[in-house]
Scaffold this active site. Structure first.
Site, PDB file in Angstrom:
ATOM      1  N   SER A 189       0.842  -1.196   0.000  1.00  0.00           N
ATOM      2  CA  SER A 189       0.000   0.000   0.000  1.00  0.00           C
ATOM      3  C   SER A 189       0.876   1.245   0.000  1.00  0.00           C
ATOM      4  CB  SER A 189      -0.947  -0.030   1.209  1.00  0.00           C
ATOM      5  OG  SER A 189      -1.854   1.056   1.156  1.00  0.00           O
ATOM      6  N   THR A 190       0.829   2.062   1.040  1.00  0.00           N
ATOM      7  CA  THR A 190       1.586   3.310   1.078  1.00  0.00           C
ATOM      8  C   THR A 190       3.079   3.057   0.879  1.00  0.00           C
ATOM      9  OG1 THR A 190      -0.032   4.106   2.700  1.00  0.00           O
ATOM     10  CG2 THR A 190       1.956   5.432   2.383  1.00  0.00           C
TER      11      THR A 190
ATOM     12  N   HIS B 165      -2.747  -0.940  -3.295  1.00  0.00           N
ATOM     13  CA  HIS B 165      -3.882  -0.059  -3.042  1.00  0.00           C
ATOM     14  C   HIS B 165      -3.748   1.198  -3.886  1.00  0.00           C
ATOM     15  CE1 HIS B 165      -4.256  -1.965   1.228  1.00  0.00           C
ATOM     16  NE2 HIS B 165      -4.853  -2.698   0.308  1.00  0.00           N
TER      17      HIS B 165
ATOM     18  N   ASP C 227      -4.398  -4.688   6.173  1.00  0.00           N
ATOM     19  CA  ASP C 227      -4.865  -5.494   5.046  1.00  0.00           C
ATOM     20  C   ASP C 227      -3.775  -6.479   4.619  1.00  0.00           C
ATOM     21  OD1 ASP C 227      -6.608  -6.348   3.038  1.00  0.00           O
ATOM     22  OD2 ASP C 227      -5.781  -4.929   1.580  1.00  0.00           O
TER      23      ASP C 227
END
Length: 373
Positions: A192-193, A218, A314
């Site tokens: 993600s990030t 994401h 997640d």
């Protein structure tokens, strides 16, 4: 700069200070209204272009900048590059939901931006009802980022040769020949990030004989296509935004499309992906948990699972499912993560076999490939 703590508890000493830079007064108004609703965020200013923004920022430096990429006098990419050279600051790109906007946003990510959100599509009321969580979450994620790690990843990517690990240990094959080989081994990656930069570091190090890869990063709808296209141009392996029914084969990485879930399915010795709609899982669509759980069911011990930088949890339970099904599992270590959230949760759940720095992940994929051929 605002008094914040970069290791995830910035709110102990103060709010997250945000500067909004967009030539649309309506967009600035909407974003300010959304962000100001959150008790942990303070919008300290807004500006219609980067020149006005820099004047205000020199008076009070923000923790996060929300930046448009198409503006008069100075475009967002030029401003972003100047910002990263003078005083690196987390920047979230606020982009239009168009093909051109997506391509420009990928340039911004390559230049050091840490997140993307889409502009309000249906006025203030619609945005508040539908998308306010995305922008708030993006700003909070950005505020946790140590920009030195973004710079380190950019340097690692630039120094990565086009061929590494796997091709050094195995005879190179013709790309067309590699694409017709079916393997019952595969690699599943969730991030993600900070993941756009981290994935570039890993994927650029892989060769054509790499087992098929399935990826959840994401990212909003539309942007994953531009992201995959950019990676495909700079990687030796083929990188595609996944379409329903696409096969998972050697030398190919499939990126889950934004706004959809991706699951792995098996038919005999062949794998393919299924792209579906449905509600977000762990606030995300695509969700790493959805992918990993399907990999546990369809591939079991024939898979390698990798969880990398990202905020939240997640993928942690999905990786546990993979681990319990006999898959090998790897987590990126805290020191090399932009945000040590998702890997930390996977480790906490006992789902991880090996913890390594980002720069060692490609080598482990290579070892996995050699062991299983």
């Amino acid at each position: 700069m605002g008094q914040t703590c970069r290791e995830g508890d910035h709110t102990v000493t103060g709010k997250i200070k945000v500067m909004l830079v967009d030539d649309s007064a309506v967009v600035r108004q909407v974003l300010a209204a959304v962000l100001s609703k959150d008790a942990e965020i303070e919008v300290i200013g807004s500006a219609p272009d980067p020149i006005f923004a820099m004047d205000k920022m020199n008076q009070s430096w923000p923790d996060v900048v929300v930046l448009d990429v198409e503006m008069p006098r100075m475009d967002g990419i030029t401003f972003l590059k100047k910002l990263m050279s003078v005083r690196p600051t987390p920047v979230v790109i606020c982009s239009t939901l168009t093909e051109k906007g997506a391509a420009t946003s990928m340039q911004a990510m390559a230049a050091g931006a840490v997140g993307i959100v889409t502009k309000p599509k249906s006025g203030l009321k619609g945005f508040l009802e539908q998308d306010e969580g995305d922008i708030v979450q993006a700003v909070k994620s950005a505020a946790q980022i140590d920009m030195r790690r973004i710079k380190a990843m950019s340097m690692a990517s630039l120094s990565t040769p086009p061929k590494l690990t796997i091709n050094q240990a195995m005879p190179a094959t013709d790309k067309a020949a590699a694409m017709v080989v079916t393997t019952n081994k595969l690699v599943a990656i969730g991030t993600s990030t900070g993941g756009t930069q981290a994935l570039e570091v890993v994927l650029r190090s892989l060769g054509r004989t790499t087992p098929g890869i399935v990826i959840v990063q994401h990212m909003p709808e539309k942007f994953t296509a531009a992201f995959a296209e950019r990676l495909n141009k700079i990687c030796e392996i083929e990188v595609l935004e996944a379409k329903n029914g696409d096969r998972v084969i050697d030398g190919r990485a499939l990126v889950a499309p934004g706004g959809k879930h991706m699951q792995l399915k098996r038919s005999g010795a062949q794998y393919h992906v299924e792209i579906t709609d449905g509600p977000p899982v762990n606030r995300h669509k695509p969700s790493v948990d959805v992918l990993f759980r399907s990999v546990a069911r369809s591939a079991g011990a024939n898979a390698l699972g990798i969880i990398m930088t990202g905020m939240g949890d997640d993928g942690a339970l999905g990786m546990l499912d993979m681990h319990n099904a006999g898959a090998e599992t790897i987590a990126q270590d805290e020191k090399s993560c932009v945000v040590y959230g998702m890997p930390k949760e996977a480790v906490k759940h006992g789902a991880v076999d090996t913890i390594v720095p980002l720069t060692e992940i490609a080598a482990l994929i290579g070892q996995y490939a050699r062991r299983n051929r």
